[in-house]
Design an enzyme around this catalytic site. Structure first.
Site, short mmCIF file in Angstrom:
data_model
loop_
_atom_site.label_atom_id
_atom_site.label_comp_id
_atom_site.label_asym_id
_atom_site.label_seq_id
_atom_site.Cartn_x
_atom_site.Cartn_y
_atom_site.Cartn_z
N GLY A 102 -51.81 15.24 -25.05
CA GLY A 102 -51.85 16.51 -25.81
C GLY A 102 -50.61 17.34 -25.60
N ARG A 103 -49.92 17.06 -24.50
CA ARG A 103 -48.67 17.80 -24.27
C ARG A 103 -47.64 16.93 -23.57
NH1 ARG A 103 -49.84 21.88 -19.35
NH2 ARG A 103 -51.44 20.69 -18.28
N ASP A 134 -52.01 24.17 -26.90
CA ASP A 134 -50.68 24.42 -27.49
C ASP A 134 -49.61 23.38 -27.18
OD1 ASP A 134 -50.33 24.92 -24.82
OD2 ASP A 134 -50.02 27.08 -25.04
N GLY A 135 -49.93 22.41 -26.35
CA GLY A 135 -48.93 21.38 -26.05
C GLY A 135 -47.88 21.83 -25.05
N ARG A 192 -41.25 13.46 -16.53
CA ARG A 192 -41.90 12.55 -15.59
C ARG A 192 -41.37 11.14 -15.81
NH1 ARG A 192 -48.29 13.79 -15.81
NH2 ARG A 192 -48.22 12.92 -17.91
N ARG A 199 -53.23 4.50 -18.76
CA ARG A 199 -54.35 4.95 -17.90
C ARG A 199 -55.60 4.11 -18.16
NH1 ARG A 199 -53.04 10.70 -18.02
NH2 ARG A 199 -50.83 10.75 -18.55
N ASP A 269 -59.09 9.36 -17.48
CA ASP A 269 -57.81 9.49 -18.20
C ASP A 269 -56.70 9.88 -17.23
OD1 ASP A 269 -59.53 11.89 -18.23
OD2 ASP A 269 -57.78 12.91 -19.03
N ASN A 270 -57.05 10.20 -15.99
CA ASN A 270 -56.02 10.54 -15.00
C ASN A 270 -55.87 9.44 -13.95
OD1 ASN A 270 -55.49 12.95 -16.27
ND2 ASN A 270 -56.86 14.15 -14.99
#
Ligand code: AMP
Ligand code: MG
Length: 524
Positions: A102-103, A134-135, A192, A199, A269-270
Site C-alpha cells: 500500500g505504500r 495515503d501511501g 529498503r 511474503r 503478510d509480515n
C-alpha cells in the site's frame, strides 16, 4: 550512478494489465506497475555505507542529485518499471483478504558481486493497494525502520536492510494516539533492500481466490531464484521448499529471542518467505525481561504478538503457509511432519541458544532446568535483559556464594528496583547462582574464555525504544547527530565502546510510559 539492473520479478511473473493507479482488487497477478509520487523537496538525511558497497554505489555517487532523485521517487531509473506487489494475509489471526504494497514501490533488482538485491521505496505514495490510506510514511517510523534494520543486521539477525533515509518535504497527517487529534508530521522515504520482499501472504492471496495457476508460478519462481538447494520441478520440490522456509523462520525467531526483539505485528503478510525480519512497525526491545510484553498498542488486549508468544505464532503462520502450499502437493503428511519437526526442534534450538547466552558448552537436562528457572527469576523484580546477560559474563565460577550476601552486586545495574531484590527474591537468585555455578564447574572453559564467548552472543548495545525516540525528537528539529551516532554505535553491538557507555544503561524513568518509547501503534 551505474547499477547492474537485472529485473526478474516484474519480467517473469504475471503483471496486472491495468496500469492506472486506482485502488482496486487485483486478480491473477503478482504485482501492478506503478510510479512513485514526486516529492516536493527531497533531502537526503542518512545513508548506510555498508549498503552502498553491497550495491556497488560509490560514496561520491551517493551525494549526487541523481541518487537523491532516484531514492526519493522523483526520478525513475532508465530501463526499469517500478511496481507494487499483490499479497494478502492473516491479520491478528483473521483472514484479511487483499492487502498488498500500500505504500511500498519496488524500483528494480540489482546484481552486484554475485548477489541480487531488490530496491524498494517505502512511503513513496499511493498504489492500487493503498486501500483507505495515503501511501506515505512519517519521519519517525522511517527512522525506526532505517536504524533498526541495520542494527539487526549487525547483531547477526536475518533482516531486510535499509540503504537510505530521505525527507520528502511533504507533510503527512497522522492521528498518533488514535484519539481524533490528527497532526501534520514530516514525511520520509526509506529505501529498503533485500534479495526479495515476497511474503507468506504473497502465496495465500492466490489460494484464497482459487487461483492455483498463479500460486504455482510464484512458488516455482521463488524456488528457482532463492532456494538453490532445491531442484525445481522435482516431485518433492514443494515440501522441500516448505521445510527450508520453516528452517529459515526458526533461525530468525531464535535470534529474536536471543537479542530480546519483539516484532509486534507478526501477521502473515509480515512474514518473509526468506526468513528475514521484515516490516519494522511497532517493534520494540525487551528492557525489563517480560515474556508478556508487546510494544504494539493495537494488540494491547490479547497480546497475540508478545515476546514469549513469537515462537508459537511463527508456527501458526507456518501452518497457514502449509495450507496454502497444500494444493501443489495434495498430501497433508509431509507438511504435518515438518510442522511437528518445527515444534520439537524449536525447543532444542532454544535450549542451545540460551545455553550459549549462559556460556555453557554442554547441552544437558540440567541446563534446560537452569534456563527455565532463570526465566522465572528474571521476572521476580524488573530486570533489564541486555544488561543482565552482558554482566553475567563477569561471574566467576570460584565465587563463594554461600558466604556472601553481596554476590549479586555485579549485576545490580540490571535491576530497575534494586531495593526490591532482598529476602525471598535474593534467596531465589542465590539458589539460581548455586545451580549455575554447578553447571559451570562441569565445563572446561576458564572464566576468561567463557566471557569471550558470551560477549559474542549477548549484545552490549541494542536499539532501546527510548534511544530511537531521542534520534527521532532531534531529527524532527533538523538535528541528525543522534541518528548518526546510533547508526555508528549499532554497527558494533558486541564490542566494548568505552566512549559510548552512556548507551549501556537501563531505560530512563521518563521513557517508561512515553509514546514511542514503550508503546507504539501499528502502521504510521
Ligand atoms: P503493516 O501493518 O505496516 O504491515 O501494513 C498492513 C497493510 O497496510 C499493508 O498492506 C500496507 O501496505 C498497508 N499500509 C500501511 N500503511 C499504509 C499507508 N500509509 N498507506 C497505504 N497503505 C498502508
Ligand atoms: Mg506489512
Amino acid at each position: 550512478m551505474k547499477l547492474n539492473i537485472q529485473d526478474k520479478f516484474n519480467k517473469e511473473l504475471p503483471a496486472d494489465p491495468n496500469r492506472s493507479n486506482t485502488r482496486r482488487q487485483v486478480f491473477k497477478s503478482c504485482f501492478s506497475f506503478v510510479d512513485p509520487a514526486k516529492p516536493t523537496a527531497p533531502q537526503l538525511i542518512h545513508i548506510s555505507k555498508e549498503m552502498l558497497e553491497m550495491l556497488g554505489i560509490r560514496e561520491e555517487e551517493a551525494q549526487s542529485e541523481e541518487f537523491l532523485n532516484v531514492f526519493s521517487g522523483k526520478e525513475v531509473l532508465e530501463n526499469t518499471s517500478p511496481y507494487s506487489m499483490c499479497y494478502g494475509g492473516h491479520q491478528f489471526g483473521n483472514w484479511a483478504g487483499q492487502l498488498g504494497d500500500g505504500r511500498a514501490i519496488n524500483l528494480a533488482e540489482v546484481e552486484h558481486n554475485g548477489k541480487n538485491w531488490a530496491l524498494q521505496l517505502k512511503g513513496a505514495g499511493e498504489t492500487p493497494y493503498s486501500r483507505n490510506a495515503d501511501g506515505l510514511a512519517v519521519l519517525r517510523s522511517s527512522i525506526r525502520e532505517h536504524l533498526c534494520s541495520e542494527a539487526m543486521f549487525h547483531l547477526g539477525v536475518p533482516t531486510t536492510r535499509s540503504l537510505s533515509l530521505v525527507l520528502s518535504g511533504d507533510k503527512v497527517l497522522r492521528d498518533i494516539m488514535y484519539d481524533g487529534n490528527p497532526a501534520y508530521e514530516k514525511g520520509a522515504i526509506v529505501c529498503r533492500v533485500a534479495p526479495s520482499f515476497i511474503r507468506f501472504g504473497s502465496y495465500q492471496i492466490f489460494v484464497s481466490r482459487g487461483d492455483l495457476e498463479t500460486l504455482k508460478k510464484l512458488t516455482d519462481f521463488t524456488i528457482q531464484h532463492f532456494f538453490p538447494n532445491i531442484r525445481p520441478g522435482a516431485k518433492e520440490a514443494y515440501t522441500e521448499f516448505f521445510k527450508e522456509v520453516a528452517e529459515r523462520t526458526l533461525e530468525m525467531i531464535i535470534h529474536w529471542q536471543r537479542v530480546g526483539f519483539v516484532h509486534g505485528v507478526m501477521n502473515t503478510d509480515n512474514m518473509s518467505i526468506l526468513g528475514l525480519t521484515i516490516d519494522y512497525g511497532p517493534y520494540g526491545w525487551l528492557e525489563g525481561y517480560d515474556p508478556n510484553w508487546t510494544p504494539n498498542t493495537t494488540d494491547r488486549q490479547t497480546r497475540r504478538y508478545r515476546f514469549g508468544q513469537q515462537p508459537a505464532v511463527s508456527l501458526w503462520n507456518l501452518l497457514q503457509l502449509a495450507n496454502t502450499l497444500y494444493p501443489l502437493v495434495e498430501k497433508p503428511e509431509p507438511f504435518q511432519k515438518i510442522l511437528d519437526w518445527y515444534q520439537s526442534h524449536y525447543q532444542e534450538a532454544y535450549v542451545k541458544m540460551m545455553s550459549q547466552k549462559l556460556g555453557l558448552e554442554k547441552i544437558t537436562e540440567s541446563n534446560a532446568k537452569l534456563i527455565s528457572d532463570l526465566v522465572e527469576v528474571l521476572q521476580l523484580s524488573e530486570t533489564d535483559m541486555t544488561i543482565f546477560f552482558r554482566h553475567l559474563a563477569d561471574f566467576s565460577k570460584d565465587t563463594e556464594l554461600s558466604k556472601s550476601n553481596d554476590f549479586l552486586d555485579f549485576i545490580k545495574e540490571a535491576f530497575y528496583q534494586p531495593e526490591e531484590v532482598k529476602d525471598k527474591i535474593l534467596e531465589q537468585w542465590k539458589n539460581w547462582f548455586i545451580h549455575y555455578q554447578e553447571c559451570l564447574k562441569k565445563e572446561t572453559l576458564t572464566d576468561t574464555q567463557r566471557k569471550e564467548l558470551m560477549n559474542k552472543v549477548n549484545p552490549k548495545y541494542v536499539l532501546r525504544n527510548y534511544m530511537a525516540q531521542l534520534a527521532i525528537d532531534a531529527a524532527d528539529q533538523g538535528d541528525y547527530s543522534v541518528l548518526n551516532e546510533l547508526h555508528e554505535l549499532l554497527k558494533r553491538p558486541y564490542h566494548e565502546q568505552p566512549d559510548q557507555e552512556k548507551w549501556f544503561t537501563k531505560r530512563p524513568e521518563w521513557a517508561r510510559h512515553k509514546v514511542g518509547c514503550s508503546m507504539l501503534s501499528c502502521s504510521s
